[in-house]
Design a protein around this motif. Sequence first.
Motif, PDB file in Angstrom:
ATOM      1  N   MET A   1       6.779  28.411 112.271  1.00  0.00           N
ATOM      2  CA  MET A   1       6.174  27.224 112.843  1.00  0.00           C
ATOM      3  C   MET A   1       7.271  26.450 113.567  1.00  0.00           C
ATOM      4  O   MET A   1       8.406  26.405 113.113  1.00  0.00           O
ATOM      5  CB  MET A   1       5.560  26.379 111.724  1.00  0.00           C
ATOM      6  CG  MET A   1       4.862  25.165 112.216  1.00  0.00           C
ATOM      7  SD  MET A   1       4.001  24.135 110.970  1.00  0.00           S
ATOM      8  CE  MET A   1       3.983  25.075 109.506  1.00  0.00           C
ATOM      9  N   THR A   2       6.906  25.860 114.695  1.00  0.00           N
ATOM     10  CA  THR A   2       7.849  25.042 115.456  1.00  0.00           C
ATOM     11  C   THR A   2       7.180  23.732 115.853  1.00  0.00           C
ATOM     12  O   THR A   2       5.953  23.647 115.915  1.00  0.00           O
ATOM     13  CB  THR A   2       8.343  25.756 116.734  1.00  0.00           C
ATOM     14  OG1 THR A   2       7.217  26.046 117.556  1.00  0.00           O
ATOM     15  CG2 THR A   2       9.089  27.040 116.410  1.00  0.00           C
ATOM     16  N   ALA A   3       8.010  22.733 116.124  1.00  0.00           N
ATOM     17  CA  ALA A   3       7.522  21.427 116.588  1.00  0.00           C
ATOM     18  C   ALA A   3       8.106  21.175 117.973  1.00  0.00           C
ATOM     19  O   ALA A   3       9.256  21.527 118.247  1.00  0.00           O
ATOM     20  CB  ALA A   3       7.934  20.328 115.630  1.00  0.00           C
ATOM     21  N   SER A   4       7.300  20.561 118.826  1.00  0.00           N
ATOM     22  CA  SER A   4       7.749  20.227 120.177  1.00  0.00           C
ATOM     23  C   SER A   4       7.084  18.922 120.604  1.00  0.00           C
ATOM     24  O   SER A   4       6.247  18.373 119.883  1.00  0.00           O
ATOM     25  CB  SER A   4       7.396  21.352 121.153  1.00  0.00           C
ATOM     26  OG  SER A   4       5.995  21.553 121.189  1.00  0.00           O
ATOM     27  N   ASN A   5       7.458  18.438 121.773  1.00  0.00           N
ATOM     28  CA  ASN A   5       6.891  17.190 122.318  1.00  0.00           C
ATOM     29  C   ASN A   5       6.945  16.057 121.294  1.00  0.00           C
ATOM     30  O   ASN A   5       5.997  15.289 121.145  1.00  0.00           O
ATOM     31  CB  ASN A   5       5.449  17.406 122.786  1.00  0.00           C
ATOM     32  CG  ASN A   5       5.330  18.486 123.833  1.00  0.00           C
ATOM     33  OD1 ASN A   5       6.202  18.632 124.682  1.00  0.00           O
ATOM     34  ND2 ASN A   5       4.278  19.264 123.769  1.00  0.00           N
ATOM     35  N   ILE A   6       8.069  15.959 120.592  1.00  0.00           N
ATOM     36  CA  ILE A   6       8.216  14.952 119.539  1.00  0.00           C
ATOM     37  C   ILE A   6       8.471  13.596 120.169  1.00  0.00           C
ATOM     38  O   ILE A   6       9.378  13.436 120.990  1.00  0.00           O
ATOM     39  CB  ILE A   6       9.369  15.327 118.588  1.00  0.00           C
ATOM     40  CG1 ILE A   6       9.088  16.695 117.951  1.00  0.00           C
ATOM     41  CG2 ILE A   6       9.560  14.254 117.512  1.00  0.00           C
ATOM     42  CD1 ILE A   6      10.288  17.294 117.241  1.00  0.00           C
ATOM     43  N   THR A   7       7.649  12.615 119.803  1.00  0.00           N
ATOM     44  CA  THR A   7       7.835  11.238 120.252  1.00  0.00           C
ATOM     45  C   THR A   7       7.944  10.364 119.003  1.00  0.00           C
ATOM     46  O   THR A   7       8.042  10.871 117.889  1.00  0.00           O
ATOM     47  CB  THR A   7       6.656  10.742 121.120  1.00  0.00           C
ATOM     48  OG1 THR A   7       5.498  10.589 120.288  1.00  0.00           O
ATOM     49  CG2 THR A   7       6.364  11.710 122.266  1.00  0.00           C
ATOM     50  N   ASP A   8       7.866   9.049 119.196  1.00  0.00           N
ATOM     51  CA  ASP A   8       7.917   8.145 118.046  1.00  0.00           C
ATOM     52  C   ASP A   8       6.621   8.167 117.244  1.00  0.00           C
ATOM     53  O   ASP A   8       6.615   7.811 116.071  1.00  0.00           O
ATOM     54  CB  ASP A   8       8.263   6.716 118.479  1.00  0.00           C
ATOM     55  CG  ASP A   8       7.271   6.151 119.483  1.00  0.00           C
ATOM     56  OD1 ASP A   8       6.761   6.913 120.328  1.00  0.00           O
ATOM     57  OD2 ASP A   8       7.016   4.943 119.436  1.00  0.00           O
TER      58      ASP A   8
END
Length: 99
Positions: A1-8
Amino acid sequence: MTASNITDTSLTLTWDAVSYNEGIEEYEIYRNGNSIGTRKGTSLTDSGLTAETTYEYQVKAIGSNGVESPLSDALSVTTDSEPEPDPEPEDPPEEPDNE
């Protein structure tokens, strides 16, 4: 699993599809041990998050026959800090009185 487009306040998770003889019905996604919903596909955008906070995500596959896979390894993701507010505009110079 990966995370992207991380914002606040949000992020996008993606994970690999699972092969299963009976077929996969959906995936169930967990944040900090609590289910946050199911998806037919292999991605989810999670929003309404708190800035500068670490969340742990896991996913499991649910087969067409109802059999569930074990939860995936946890992925820890920390949201970004809140963006700096735009500076206050400077007041325009006052016009001289021409009286």
